[in-house]
Design a protein around this motif. Structure first.
Motif, PDB file in Angstrom:
ATOM      1  N   PHE A 155      48.472  31.390  33.308  1.00 51.49           N
ATOM      2  CA  PHE A 155      48.794  32.734  32.827  1.00 51.49           C
ATOM      3  C   PHE A 155      47.970  33.758  33.607  1.00 51.49           C
ATOM      4  N   TYR A 156      48.572  34.911  33.814  1.00 47.92           N
ATOM      5  CA  TYR A 156      47.887  35.980  34.535  1.00 47.92           C
ATOM      6  C   TYR A 156      48.324  37.322  33.941  1.00 47.92           C
ATOM      7  N   MET A 157      47.587  38.365  34.298  1.00 44.89           N
ATOM      8  CA  MET A 157      47.932  39.707  33.811  1.00 44.89           C
ATOM      9  C   MET A 157      49.009  40.308  34.706  1.00 44.89           C
ATOM     10  N   GLY A 158      50.243  40.317  34.217  1.00 45.62           N
ATOM     11  CA  GLY A 158      51.344  40.875  34.992  1.00 45.62           C
ATOM     12  C   GLY A 158      51.250  42.383  35.104  1.00 45.62           C
ATOM     13  N   ALA A 159      50.731  43.017  34.077  1.00 50.25           N
ATOM     14  CA  ALA A 159      50.484  44.467  34.078  1.00 50.25           C
ATOM     15  C   ALA A 159      49.257  44.727  33.208  1.00 50.25           C
ATOM     16  N   TYR A 160      48.450  45.685  33.608  1.00 52.14           N
ATOM     17  CA  TYR A 160      47.232  45.976  32.857  1.00 52.14           C
ATOM     18  C   TYR A 160      46.822  47.421  33.122  1.00 52.14           C
ATOM     19  N   GLU A 161      45.956  47.934  32.269  1.00 55.22           N
ATOM     20  CA  GLU A 161      45.460  49.301  32.417  1.00 55.22           C
ATOM     21  C   GLU A 161      43.987  49.274  32.801  1.00 55.22           C
ATOM     22  N   THR A 162      43.627  50.179  33.701  1.00 54.22           N
ATOM     23  CA  THR A 162      42.221  50.369  34.042  1.00 54.22           C
ATOM     24  C   THR A 162      41.771  51.738  33.539  1.00 54.22           C
ATOM     25  N   VAL A 163      40.497  51.819  33.233  1.00 54.10           N
ATOM     26  CA  VAL A 163      39.935  53.061  32.689  1.00 54.10           C
ATOM     27  C   VAL A 163      38.866  53.570  33.648  1.00 54.10           C
ATOM     28  N   ASP A 164      39.005  54.811  34.074  1.00 54.88           N
ATOM     29  CA  ASP A 164      37.994  55.436  34.922  1.00 54.88           C
ATOM     30  C   ASP A 164      36.766  55.740  34.065  1.00 54.88           C
ATOM     31  N   PRO A 165      35.597  55.191  34.409  1.00 52.90           N
ATOM     32  CA  PRO A 165      34.426  55.373  33.542  1.00 52.90           C
ATOM     33  C   PRO A 165      33.972  56.820  33.412  1.00 52.90           C
ATOM     34  N   THR A 191      41.794  41.489  39.846  1.00 50.85           N
ATOM     35  CA  THR A 191      42.166  42.802  39.336  1.00 50.85           C
ATOM     36  C   THR A 191      41.129  43.832  39.761  1.00 50.85           C
ATOM     37  N   GLU A 192      41.518  45.101  39.654  1.00 49.89           N
ATOM     38  CA  GLU A 192      40.545  46.162  39.863  1.00 49.89           C
ATOM     39  C   GLU A 192      39.550  46.167  38.706  1.00 49.89           C
ATOM     40  N   CYS A 193      38.379  46.758  38.929  1.00 53.04           N
ATOM     41  CA  CYS A 193      37.382  46.807  37.864  1.00 53.04           C
ATOM     42  C   CYS A 193      37.807  47.817  36.805  1.00 53.04           C
ATOM     43  N   GLY A 194      37.242  47.678  35.641  1.00 58.87           N
ATOM     44  CA  GLY A 194      37.518  48.609  34.557  1.00 58.87           C
ATOM     45  C   GLY A 194      38.762  48.287  33.768  1.00 58.87           C
ATOM     46  N   VAL A 195      39.125  47.008  33.639  1.00 53.23           N
ATOM     47  CA  VAL A 195      40.329  46.630  32.897  1.00 53.23           C
ATOM     48  C   VAL A 195      40.101  46.859  31.407  1.00 53.23           C
ATOM     49  N   ASP A 196      41.082  47.508  30.776  1.00 52.20           N
ATOM     50  CA  ASP A 196      41.046  47.726  29.332  1.00 52.20           C
ATOM     51  C   ASP A 196      41.710  46.530  28.653  1.00 52.20           C
ATOM     52  N   LEU A 197      40.904  45.599  28.173  1.00 50.20           N
ATOM     53  CA  LEU A 197      41.444  44.372  27.584  1.00 50.20           C
ATOM     54  C   LEU A 197      42.111  44.609  26.238  1.00 50.20           C
ATOM     55  N   ASP A 198      41.910  45.769  25.650  1.00 47.41           N
ATOM     56  CA  ASP A 198      42.519  46.074  24.345  1.00 47.41           C
ATOM     57  C   ASP A 198      43.780  46.911  24.481  1.00 47.41           C
ATOM     58  N   SER A 199      44.202  47.165  25.713  1.00 47.54           N
ATOM     59  CA  SER A 199      45.355  48.022  25.920  1.00 47.54           C
ATOM     60  C   SER A 199      46.633  47.374  25.393  1.00 47.54           C
TER      61      SER A 199
END
Length: 645
Positions: free
Chosen positions: A82-92, A108-116
């Motif tokens: 399993f992998y993250m097909g789509a995800y959101e990142t948050v600019d700190p 993935t890029e850093c800053g993934v919002d795991l609760d998105s």
């Protein structure tokens, strides 16, 4: 529309552009558009030559995240992940959220919002792929020459070095590369399918080597041997690759040969993950969070610099790996095909003369060698493979000329066929080599064996090397496995608890002094017409006398003849049946149903060797004639050079 430089050097840019457009328009079919875009680009004239190949270009010369191709065999199939097909990142700093695409990526890029709520978990399959086993040097040279010719005129995704030095593939070049992604990227959250649940696309007998049981046999102990690339044949070199497949993975089978086009991933973050699986690492895996053992993680997540990842975008199955004949060549216009077939009779005559020289002036043996090399399992009726034609060439010169003769004969055949392997049947090899692949339940992988070969590989068994002695149980199993390949074109893979049958399509040629201890479809006892004083020099001169253009004609001929369609009309079928009845009337004891089958196989191969796609009465008569000549030859007494193991 992306330029050539964009879709080869930056395919992820194309993917992200289409992903972004789909979010704005709520288009759910963007993934199909991506694969269709690359398929259309690769269909353009000579476009496949623009894409660098992992087979021909050292890994550290290739640009990460660029489009590359790989000519390979599926050696193993891992569990789905399993992998993250789509995800959101948050600019700190600004807290702004950006939706990103995770497909065709390992990190993935850093800053993934795991609760998105916008995170999408998807599934993909992983194949462990290796270069086609036993691929002949001339195939690699021609393929490499095509790459060099292209890069001489255009610069695409590689920098040609100023020296001829070829660095080791274990060099981890990109881990310290300034152009590589920053180390703040992180591996995607991945997990393998639960061990107790059948993997996607898994079914009994479909060629899948996935886990058959949930526990390892008690005899297997966990250990951490040095990681090997698990090539089927000893001494093989080249890259191994983890190919990530995103759709239609049910259609792939173990031992399929493919040309894969995908996005190259060699992120140093993957190597860091691999290092963490070492038992000496300070990272302790929590059994409650990870269903895999440390050994399984180590094997399934090797350093990316040693085993790169390739995210599949497009692939085509290879019916052959002859670089002189594109896979679509047989689908060309009828006029072009007719012109090619018109030359087959003349090329056949030249090749027959060459084989006659190699076989010391024996024209009949040369005829059967030619028929053997174009044989092919074209269908199966229940358990019976149709079209196989194992040849036992006995009477090969004994020592001291014997080893030189059989080795040189193999060299000559290797110059003509795309894939070949010579198995010297010494007592040591029979007792020590692993011919049959075996499941390693500790690492959850298939340990390859020398009989895990691609279709149409020429397997040359040198029985002249088998000396007097005792076969141990492993040797008996190896001889049994070779017999199964010859008789049934199958290999029974060892899964400890049971065996699983895998069909094969291997051209087996047995060189022996006396009649072989293995069964064969056709036995020809060599009758030399010349006795050269120096066998090695004689055969060496025969090899060097063939020009490159002449060898290329032979190579094209053999591949074309094997690939042709074949049929028998009702009229000819009736004539053959009547003739067989007449032969039985004359001497019922001398001809059986097996003899009829052999005659039909020889007649079919004779037609194909002349570029004819239908059986004629003349070809039938010719087959009867050469079979009569073959059977009339006296056979020496004894087996295995007069010695039993």
């Amino acid at each position: 529309m992306p330029s050539t430089n964009d879709w080869i050097n930056n395919p992820l840019g194309v993917v992200e552009e289409m992903f972004g457009a789909s979010q704005n328009s709520s288009d759910s079919g963007w993934e199909a558009k991506v694969t269709e875009f690359f398929r259309q680009r690769l269909m353009e004239k000579d476009a496949h030559t623009w894409v660098p190949s992992l087979n021909d270009v050292p890994l550290h010369y290739l640009k990460p995240n660029s489009l590359v191709k790989f000519r390979c065999l599926i050696q193993d199939m891992f569990d789905p992940e399993f992998y993250m097909g789509a995800y959101e990142t948050v600019d700190p700093s600004t807290k702004a959220k950006v939706l990103r695409c995770g497909k065709y990526k390992d990190v993935t890029e850093c800053g993934v919002d795991l609760d998105s709520a916008n995170m999408v978990t998807s599934e993909r399959q992983t194949f462990y792929c290796v270069p086609i086993p036993g691929e002949s040097p001339w195939v690699k040279e021609i393929s490499s020459c095509v790459v060099d010719c292209f890069y001489a005129g255009a610069c695409q995704a590689r920098v040609v070095p100023s020296t001829s030095y070829v660095p080791s593939r274990q060099k981890r070049s990109y881990e310290d590369d300034d152009d590589e992604d920053d180390m703040d990227t992180q591996p995607q959250a991945q997990g393998h399918a639960h061990n107790g649940t059948p993997a996607a696309g898994e079914s009994q007998g479909n060629g899948d080597s996935k886990r058959q049981e949930t526990e390892a046999p008690s005899g297997q102990k966990a250990s951490s041997p040095p990681l090997d690339l698990n090539f089927p044949l000893p001494g093989e070199q080249g890259p191994a690759c983890l190919v990530k497949v995103y759709a239609d993975w049910d259609g792939f089978k173990l031992n399929d040969t493919l040309e894969v086009y995908g996005i190259l991933s060699v992120s140093p973050a993957l190597s860091a993950l691999s290092d963490q699986t070492d038992t000496s690492s300070s990272l302790i895996l929590d059994p409650a969070e990870c269903m895999e053992t440390a050994e399984e993680l180590r094997v399934h997540s090797p350093p990316a610099s040693l085993v790169p990842r390739l995210h599949l975008i497009h692939t085509q199955r290879l019916t052959h790996n002859n670089p002189l004949l594109p896979p679509a060549a047989l689908e060309d216009s009828a006029a072009s095909l007719a012109a090619t077939l018109g030359e087959m009779a003349s090329v056949r005559a030249e090749l027959l003369a060459y084989f006659t020289q190699l076989l010391l002036g024996d024209v009949l043996a040369a005829e059967y060698l030619l028929l053997h090399l174009i044989s092919n399992v074209y269908a199966r009726r229940d358990v019976i493979p149709l079209g196989k034609f194992t040849l036992n060439l006995s009477g090969c010169p004994a020592a001291p000329a014997g080893p030189a003769y059989t080795e040189q004969l193999y060299r000559a055949l290797q110059q003509l066929v795309p894939s070949a392997y010579r198995l010297s049947m010494t007592l040591h090899n029979m007792n020590q080599l692993r011919l049959v692949p075996r499941k390693d339940y500790v690492a959850n992988r298939l340990l390859s064996g020398a009989l895990q070969l691609a279709a149409n590989t020429s397997l040359y068994l040198d029985e002249t090397q088998l000396e007097q002695g005792q076969l141990d149980p492993a040797g008996v199993r190896n001889i049994t496995a070779l017999g199964n390949v010859v008789a049934w074109q199958k290999v029974d893979y060892d899964f400890n608890y049971h065996q699983m049958e895998f069909p094969s399509n291997i051209n087996v040629l047995i060189a022996s002094e006396g009649r072989s201890l293995l069964p064969s479809d056709c036995h020809v006892h060599l009758q030399p017409q010349v006795t050269p004083p120096n066998m090695e020099a004689y055969l060496g001169s025969a090899l060097t006398a063939q020009s490159s253009s002449q060898l290329n004609k032979f190579r094209l001929y053999l591949t074309m003849a094997r690939a042709l369609d074949y049929s028998i009309s009702e009229e000819v079928t009736k004539a053959v049946e009547d003739d067989f009845v007449d032969m039985r009337k004359d001497d019922p004891q001398s001809i059986s149903a097996d003899d009829l089958h052999s005659l039909l196989v020889v007649a079919r191969l004779s037609c194909l060797s002349l570029g004819q796609s239908a059986l004629s009465t003349d070809a039938w008569s010719r087959a009867k004639h050469i079979e009569t000549l073959r059977k009339s030859r006296s056979e020496p007494e004894g087996r295995l050079n007069g010695n039993e193991p």
